[in-house]
Design a protein around this motif. Structure first.
Motif, PDB file in Angstrom:
ATOM      1  N   GLY A 304      30.782  13.754  33.355  1.00 46.38           N
ATOM      2  CA  GLY A 304      30.137  12.585  33.940  1.00 46.38           C
ATOM      3  C   GLY A 304      29.394  11.594  32.839  1.00 46.38           C
ATOM      4  N   TYR A 305      29.329  12.140  31.546  1.00 46.86           N
ATOM      5  CA  TYR A 305      28.961  11.239  30.605  1.00 46.86           C
ATOM      6  C   TYR A 305      29.975  10.390  29.983  1.00 46.86           C
ATOM      7  CZ  TYR A 305      30.330  15.454  28.048  1.00 46.86           C
ATOM      8  OH  TYR A 305      31.067  16.578  27.598  1.00 46.86           O
ATOM      9  N   CYS A 306      31.301  10.689  30.380  1.00 48.20           N
ATOM     10  CA  CYS A 306      32.304   9.896  29.976  1.00 48.20           C
ATOM     11  C   CYS A 306      32.440   8.363  31.024  1.00 48.20           C
ATOM     12  CB  CYS A 306      33.722  10.364  29.859  1.00 48.20           C
ATOM     13  SG  CYS A 306      33.573  11.874  28.936  1.00 48.20           S
ATOM     14  N   HIS A 307      32.253   7.288  30.517  1.00 48.66           N
ATOM     15  CA  HIS A 307      32.189   6.259  31.528  1.00 48.66           C
ATOM     16  C   HIS A 307      33.393   5.086  31.475  1.00 48.66           C
ATOM     17  CE1 HIS A 307      30.566   3.064  28.937  1.00 48.66           C
ATOM     18  NE2 HIS A 307      30.035   3.830  28.395  1.00 48.66           N
ATOM     19  N   ARG A 308      34.141   5.136  30.191  1.00 47.63           N
ATOM     20  CA  ARG A 308      35.333   4.335  30.051  1.00 47.63           C
ATOM     21  C   ARG A 308      36.363   4.819  29.257  1.00 47.63           C
ATOM     22  NH1 ARG A 308      32.754   0.324  27.121  1.00 47.63           N
ATOM     23  NH2 ARG A 308      32.011  -0.853  28.997  1.00 47.63           N
ATOM     24  N   ALA A 309      37.556   4.567  29.629  1.00 47.13           N
ATOM     25  CA  ALA A 309      38.754   5.188  28.820  1.00 47.13           C
ATOM     26  C   ALA A 309      39.770   4.099  28.823  1.00 47.13           C
ATOM     27  CB  ALA A 309      39.414   6.470  29.546  1.00 47.13           C
ATOM     28  N   TYR A 310      40.663   4.196  27.769  1.00 53.63           N
ATOM     29  CA  TYR A 310      41.585   3.342  27.322  1.00 53.63           C
ATOM     30  C   TYR A 310      42.704   3.783  26.482  1.00 53.63           C
ATOM     31  CZ  TYR A 310      38.431   1.408  24.132  1.00 53.63           C
ATOM     32  OH  TYR A 310      37.628   1.344  23.078  1.00 53.63           O
ATOM     33  N   ILE A 311      43.747   3.221  26.186  1.00 55.09           N
ATOM     34  CA  ILE A 311      44.834   3.479  25.213  1.00 55.09           C
ATOM     35  C   ILE A 311      45.095   2.276  24.432  1.00 55.09           C
ATOM     36  CG2 ILE A 311      47.264   4.492  24.582  1.00 55.09           C
ATOM     37  CD1 ILE A 311      47.024   6.315  26.883  1.00 55.09           C
ATOM     38  N   CYS A 312      45.155   2.512  23.053  1.00 54.42           N
ATOM     39  CA  CYS A 312      45.618   1.310  22.117  1.00 54.42           C
ATOM     40  C   CYS A 312      46.504   1.611  21.248  1.00 54.42           C
ATOM     41  CB  CYS A 312      44.594   1.010  21.144  1.00 54.42           C
ATOM     42  SG  CYS A 312      43.039  -0.054  22.344  1.00 54.42           S
ATOM     43  N   THR A 313      47.306   1.059  20.737  1.00 52.70           N
ATOM     44  CA  THR A 313      48.533   1.131  19.734  1.00 52.70           C
ATOM     45  C   THR A 313      47.943   1.112  18.502  1.00 52.70           C
ATOM     46  OG1 THR A 313      49.097  -1.063  19.824  1.00 52.70           O
ATOM     47  CG2 THR A 313      50.484   0.487  21.099  1.00 52.70           C
ATOM     48  N   GLY A 314      48.606   1.616  17.290  1.00 55.25           N
ATOM     49  CA  GLY A 314      47.908   1.605  15.971  1.00 55.25           C
ATOM     50  C   GLY A 314      47.444   0.438  15.313  1.00 55.25           C
ATOM     51  N   ASP A 315      48.408  -0.719  16.043  1.00 50.56           N
ATOM     52  CA  ASP A 315      47.888  -2.218  15.276  1.00 50.56           C
ATOM     53  C   ASP A 315      46.681  -2.877  16.227  1.00 50.56           C
ATOM     54  OD1 ASP A 315      49.050  -2.726  17.947  1.00 50.56           O
ATOM     55  OD2 ASP A 315      50.723  -4.005  17.017  1.00 50.56           O
ATOM     56  N   GLY A 316      46.102  -2.113  16.956  1.00 51.18           N
ATOM     57  CA  GLY A 316      44.995  -2.550  17.477  1.00 51.18           C
ATOM     58  C   GLY A 316      44.958  -3.132  18.932  1.00 51.18           C
ATOM     59  N   LYS A 317      46.205  -3.221  19.439  1.00 50.64           N
ATOM     60  CA  LYS A 317      46.622  -3.689  20.715  1.00 50.64           C
ATOM     61  C   LYS A 317      46.021  -2.760  22.013  1.00 50.64           C
ATOM     62  CE  LYS A 317      49.661  -7.303  19.261  1.00 50.64           C
ATOM     63  NZ  LYS A 317      51.037  -7.744  19.303  1.00 50.64           N
ATOM     64  N   GLN A 318      45.681  -3.031  22.924  1.00 53.80           N
ATOM     65  CA  GLN A 318      45.338  -2.246  24.171  1.00 53.80           C
ATOM     66  C   GLN A 318      46.546  -2.183  24.972  1.00 53.80           C
ATOM     67  OE1 GLN A 318      41.097  -2.466  25.697  1.00 53.80           O
ATOM     68  NE2 GLN A 318      42.007  -1.536  27.710  1.00 53.80           N
ATOM     69  N   LEU A 319      47.061  -1.012  25.031  1.00 55.39           N
ATOM     70  CA  LEU A 319      48.331  -0.836  25.810  1.00 55.39           C
ATOM     71  C   LEU A 319      47.952  -0.766  27.611  1.00 55.39           C
ATOM     72  CD1 LEU A 319      51.351  -0.428  25.792  1.00 55.39           C
ATOM     73  CD2 LEU A 319      51.114   2.089  25.562  1.00 55.39           C
ATOM     74  N   SER A 320      46.905   0.134  27.770  1.00 50.29           N
ATOM     75  CA  SER A 320      46.642   0.431  29.108  1.00 50.29           C
ATOM     76  C   SER A 320      45.553  -0.549  29.549  1.00 50.29           C
ATOM     77  CB  SER A 320      46.088   1.792  29.243  1.00 50.29           C
ATOM     78  OG  SER A 320      44.767   1.725  28.653  1.00 50.29           O
ATOM     79  N   ALA A 321      45.242  -0.543  30.832  1.00 53.16           N
ATOM     80  CA  ALA A 321      44.134  -1.104  31.542  1.00 53.16           C
ATOM     81  C   ALA A 321      42.674  -0.115  31.153  1.00 53.16           C
ATOM     82  CB  ALA A 321      44.331  -1.089  32.957  1.00 53.16           C
ATOM     83  N   ASN A 322      41.783  -1.086  31.233  1.00 52.72           N
ATOM     84  CA  ASN A 322      40.493  -0.376  31.247  1.00 52.72           C
ATOM     85  C   ASN A 322      40.362   0.623  32.324  1.00 52.72           C
ATOM     86  OD1 ASN A 322      39.560  -0.882  28.727  1.00 52.72           O
ATOM     87  ND2 ASN A 322      37.784  -2.008  29.398  1.00 52.72           N
ATOM     88  N   PHE A 323      39.699   1.934  32.228  1.00 54.61           N
ATOM     89  CA  PHE A 323      39.358   2.645  33.547  1.00 54.61           C
ATOM     90  C   PHE A 323      38.067   2.786  33.341  1.00 54.61           C
ATOM     91  CE2 PHE A 323      43.818   2.944  33.443  1.00 54.61           C
ATOM     92  CZ  PHE A 323      44.252   3.270  34.792  1.00 54.61           C
ATOM     93  N   SER A 324      37.071   2.474  34.303  1.00 55.18           N
ATOM     94  CA  SER A 324      35.579   2.395  34.135  1.00 55.18           C
ATOM     95  C   SER A 324      35.017   3.139  35.408  1.00 55.18           C
ATOM     96  CB  SER A 324      35.024   1.431  33.929  1.00 55.18           C
ATOM     97  OG  SER A 324      35.578   0.594  32.835  1.00 55.18           O
ATOM     98  N   ARG A 325      33.973   4.097  35.119  1.00 56.49           N
ATOM     99  CA  ARG A 325      33.422   4.778  36.023  1.00 56.49           C
ATOM    100  C   ARG A 325      32.339   3.797  36.738  1.00 56.49           C
ATOM    101  NH1 ARG A 325      32.948  10.527  36.498  1.00 56.49           N
ATOM    102  NH2 ARG A 325      33.423  10.962  34.249  1.00 56.49           N
ATOM    103  N   THR A 326      32.554   4.068  38.246  1.00 57.66           N
ATOM    104  CA  THR A 326      31.584   3.122  38.982  1.00 57.66           C
ATOM    105  C   THR A 326      30.269   4.055  39.090  1.00 57.66           C
ATOM    106  OG1 THR A 326      32.394   4.236  40.849  1.00 57.66           O
ATOM    107  CG2 THR A 326      33.720   2.389  40.208  1.00 57.66           C
ATOM    108  N   ASP A 327      29.390   3.115  39.767  1.00 61.36           N
ATOM    109  CA  ASP A 327      28.039   3.814  40.056  1.00 61.36           C
ATOM    110  C   ASP A 327      28.211   5.031  41.024  1.00 61.36           C
ATOM    111  OD1 ASP A 327      26.697   2.176  38.648  1.00 61.36           O
ATOM    112  OD2 ASP A 327      26.235   0.565  40.337  1.00 61.36           O
ATOM    113  N   GLY A 328      29.447   4.979  41.846  1.00 57.41           N
ATOM    114  CA  GLY A 328      29.544   5.979  42.973  1.00 57.41           C
ATOM    115  C   GLY A 328      30.503   7.285  42.395  1.00 57.41           C
ATOM    116  N   GLY A 329      30.654   7.116  40.918  1.00 54.62           N
ATOM    117  CA  GLY A 329      31.412   8.163  40.481  1.00 54.62           C
ATOM    118  C   GLY A 329      32.921   8.217  40.428  1.00 54.62           C
ATOM    119  N   ASN A 330      33.332   7.130  40.843  1.00 59.14           N
ATOM    120  CA  ASN A 330      34.941   6.887  41.067  1.00 59.14           C
ATOM    121  C   ASN A 330      35.400   6.024  39.565  1.00 59.14           C
ATOM    122  OD1 ASN A 330      35.113   8.246  43.608  1.00 59.14           O
ATOM    123  ND2 ASN A 330      34.598   6.403  44.388  1.00 59.14           N
TER     124      ASN A 330
END
Length: 395
Positions: A304-330
């Protein structure tokens, strides 16, 4: 302020000495000289006199020189490695050098054969209208003779970054009030961290004054203070104290701080272990959709203490979307972050290099999140040969 107190006489004013304690050695390492006046049998601070704008500078300088002379006379011949802290207003230093071409304090040290290496020139907080670079050249005269330079009241009033950068002090003196504000206010906490970083970049030490309780001392420790000063240890005194006078008190608080920090970092190690176990399987992501699918499969199992996740490439560019935990836990997906480049973040390249060398995840130090202003940490983990998973944690 009474007329009597507005113009104290030299006969009833004397310097008192406020101990400064090293957390490194648990010993008294110096004393700040402070003026006191005897009024009706009671000692009173001369602070109101020196801060009274209705009293001319000449009267201030005259009494200050009298007190400085007494302090240096008492310091003369003193054995040991303690330091005498002397407060000097920048406007006084600047004007008197311009008019007279010499520095009164250095002449006193010569006269009384006091080693300048045992003296700290503390540049006090006040508005300064002269040329800052010329002031720095004058202050350099003290440094060349062996004096240590300190700047008082960093973070308040007129002790600004320009003054610090140009004068290059070895001691930054910070009032505890800023620390207390930083304990409950995110903005002040960020400012407090900036001074700790600034001191380390300058090769300077933090001295926290105003320490009155054990809790204050713990705050100073958390801020990275090397030296502390305040009524927890002693009020200003007329004579010097045994250097180990406060060692038992400091040892006790240091032990409590040690246990507190070990517990804190023990919890972080546990978090690091749990995330490492979760991410040990072989992972690959070669395109944005694959990266999104991978993050989606991971976030459902995160604590539950994890609230955001994403993937980047080695040159700094974000490959994935941002996935953020909502107030409801989704978990909510935000594709607008795809393609963002984070290589400008100070930690990015160093973390990538370290992950490649160690082939394992890294947990960052605490910092302020740009979006939420909350204090967070980021766990970074290598994925395959080109990508890295970032998970933001808040406690």
């Amino acid at each position: 302020m009474t007329a009597e107190h507005s113009f104290p006489s030299e006969t009833d004013t004397i310097p008192y000495y406020h101990p400064i304690v090293s957390l490194q050695s648990q010993r008294i390492i110096g004393y700040e000289s402070l003026g006191r006046q005897l009024i009706a049998g009671k000692l009173q601070s001369l602070g109101p006199f020196f801060h009274n704008p209705d009293i001319g500078e000449a009267a201030h300088v005259r009494l200050d020189r009298h007190l400085r002379k007494q302090a240096i006379e008492k310091w003369a011949g003193r054995q040991g490695g303690e330091l005498l802290f002397l407060n000097l207003k920048p406007s006084w230093i600047y004007r008197l050098w311009k008019e007279q071409g010499f520095l009164y304090t250095l002449s006193l040290l010569d006269r009384h054969r006091v080693d300048p290496g045992s003296v700290v020139i503390e540049i006090t907080e006040e508005e300064f209208g002269g040329n800052l670079y010329e002031l720095a050249e004058i202050v350099e005269q003290y440094r060349l003779r062996g004096c240590t330079i300190a700047i008082d009241d960093v973070g308040s009033g007129f002790s600004n970054f320009d003054r610090i950068a140009v004068i290059r002090p070895k001691i930054l003196k910070l009032d505890l009030e800023l620390l207390k504000k930083s304990h409950s206010h995110q903005g002040y906490r960020a400012v407090m961290r900036s001074f700790s970083i600034l001191a380390s970049q300058l090769g300077a030490s933090l001295l926290v004054e105003g320490v009155e309780t054990d809790k204050d001392l713990l705050l100073a420790l958390q801020a990275g203070a090397r030296y502390v000063q305040g009524y927890l240890f002693s009020v200003p005194v007329p004579d010097f104290l045994p250097e180990d006078r406060f060692a038992p008190l400091i040892d006790d608080v240091l032990e409590r701080y040690r246990r507190q920090e070990i517990e804190k970092y023990g919890n972080l190690s546990e978090i690091d272990g749990r995330l490492s176990e979760l991410l040990t399987r072989s992972l690959e992501a070669s395109c944005p959709d694959e990266a999104d699918g991978l993050v989606q499969s991971i976030v459902e199992g995160l604590p539950g203490y994890c609230h955001r996740a994403y993937i980047c490439t080695g040159d700094g560019k974000q490959l994935s979307a941002n996935f953020s935990r909502t107030d409801g836990g989704n978990w909510a997906r935000d594709a607008s972050y795809r393609g963002c480049n984070w290589i400008w973040r100070p930690y990015f390249i160093s973390n990538i290099t370290l992950m490649n060398a160690q082939d394992k995840g890294i947990l960052s130090t605490e910092y302020t999140d740009l979006e939420t202003s909350a204090m967070i940490q980021t766990y970074s983990y290598p994925i395959g040969s080109e990508c890295y998973l970032f998970i933001d944690l808040s406690f």
